[in-house]
Design a protein around this motif. Sequence first.
Motif, PDB file in Angstrom:
ATOM      1  N   ASP A   1       2.872   6.291 -18.845  1.00 62.73           N
ATOM      2  CA  ASP A   1       3.949   5.744 -17.892  1.00 62.73           C
ATOM      3  C   ASP A   1       5.109   6.650 -18.046  1.00 62.73           C
ATOM      4  OD1 ASP A   1       1.912   3.948 -17.233  1.00 62.73           O
ATOM      5  OD2 ASP A   1       3.157   2.183 -17.705  1.00 62.73           O
TER       6      ASP A   1
ATOM      7  N   GLY B   1       1.414   2.494 -22.722  1.00 65.13           N
ATOM      8  CA  GLY B   1       2.653   2.899 -22.076  1.00 65.13           C
ATOM      9  C   GLY B   1       3.021   4.266 -22.166  1.00 65.13           C
TER      10      GLY B   1
ATOM     11  N   ARG C   1      -3.759   2.603 -19.224  1.00 65.80           N
ATOM     12  CA  ARG C   1      -3.251   1.490 -20.194  1.00 65.80           C
ATOM     13  C   ARG C   1      -4.506   1.111 -21.241  1.00 65.80           C
ATOM     14  NH1 ARG C   1       2.444  -1.526 -20.357  1.00 65.80           N
ATOM     15  NH2 ARG C   1       3.727   0.134 -19.671  1.00 65.80           N
TER      16      ARG C   1
ATOM     17  N   GLU D   1       4.558  10.247 -17.232  1.00 63.51           N
ATOM     18  CA  GLU D   1       4.502  10.478 -15.861  1.00 63.51           C
ATOM     19  C   GLU D   1       5.923  10.276 -15.232  1.00 63.51           C
ATOM     20  OE1 GLU D   1       1.507   8.872 -13.026  1.00 63.51           O
ATOM     21  OE2 GLU D   1       2.908   7.535 -13.095  1.00 63.51           O
ATOM     22  N   ARG D   2       6.748   9.624 -15.930  1.00 61.26           N
ATOM     23  CA  ARG D   2       8.095   9.449 -15.446  1.00 61.26           C
ATOM     24  C   ARG D   2       8.825  10.897 -15.922  1.00 61.26           C
ATOM     25  NH1 ARG D   2      12.939   9.508 -17.100  1.00 61.26           N
ATOM     26  NH2 ARG D   2      12.051   9.529 -19.302  1.00 61.26           N
TER      27      ARG D   2
END
Length: 448
Positions: free
Chosen positions: A129, A126, A201, A132-133
């Motif tokens: 993710d 994760g 992932r 990227e956020r």
Amino acid sequence: MKIVVVGSGYVGLVAGTCFADIGHSVVCVDSDQKKLEKLRQGVMPIYEPGLDDLVARNHASGRLSFTDELGSALTGAHAAFIAVGTPPRATDGHADMKYVHAVAHAIAEKASGDLVVVNKSTVPVGTGDEVERILLSARRPFRFSVVSNPEFLREGVAIDDFMRPDRIVIGSESEWARKVVSGIYEVERLSEAAILHTSRRSAELIKYAANAFLAMKITFINEISDLCEAVGGDVRHVAHGLGLDSRIGSKFLNAGPGYGGSCFPKDTLAISKTARDHRVQLHTIETVIQVNDNRKRAMALRVLDACGGSVRGKTIAVLGLAFKAHTDDMRDSPAIPIIQALQDFGARVRAHDPEAMENAAKLLTNVTFCEDALDAATDSDAVVVLTEWPEFRDLDLGQLKAVMAEPLMIDLRNLMSEDAVLEAGFTYCCVGRNPAGPHGEKQLLAAE
């Protein structure tokens, strides 16, 4: 291509240098000014065979440079690799992501164009993710894509592992990013390497799963070695028989004092913590962690047994401090708890390691660090082999015995030639088998 590698530690420096050697233009970014200056001078912050020559050659060619200015480094870059540490947090054992997140924020702020951001650090599932956020939340007018590209480098042979990998894992949902990273590795030159494209992932999990499995393999053979001692078997023969099975393989089946290093201890802990956060119990891996921790203390008790039940007032020579040969890495080295336990039991410790003594001195107190193995063994009551350095195997056993107070060798790596040690007149103790002493008696070390 132009590549930026943020972090000039073990992974970042090896990866960046090898990318440059392939032919890319590489800028390694680090906040440590002293480290950067030493790198420019050809002084390595780590010991890795062949790395100093590779850095010097590529730095001289202009393909490899070092800076603390991330913004200028990112100008014109096709990809930025994050290769910073993810140590376990002291509070709960989770991988500490503050360095990875800090780099992501810095890249988001200083990027000057479309960029593929590659997580090379070992990170929990994760993390991509979240990176990227962070990048997208900066609302920069550029295209960002985050890739998970775990490393599988073995310390001591890292350059060969990088240049001739058994697999390259590229985890991304973006075809653009996959093509960029594949181009960086020039996958056409790696016809024998498995190029595995996965989800991000899955790629993150592959790294943790691989290290957990290898740690489990080491722990398994260590427990089998105890059984061999109890029933009269020879762990070397058992491991060889296991390794001939193509489903198992021979690697990581050498009995010893337990695993250490920069990866296995923290990665087994991290995957266990991640599983618990997702309400999954990894009983096997949790047991591996516990058994490995217990084994290190048990090895100190084996030294006590071999010394007649006590080491108080005795001098113990320790050969090898790094967690494995061909590295100066002391992270979670079995030598640390073993030496500390021997000191708790009243022993004086003299030690030698070809590369790791400077790092060991930062972690161990009241240890006499010696120039060579013979110096360490002088007037000692026992010599304990803790790291499988080839030069220890090649020692002149006659000279070694001559300088010792008592001819007792405790080989916790099964490194030495049993016949040669016994012929030289030593009492020889090892793991996973019961060799004879100098007069033919069996040296049986109780399984702990």
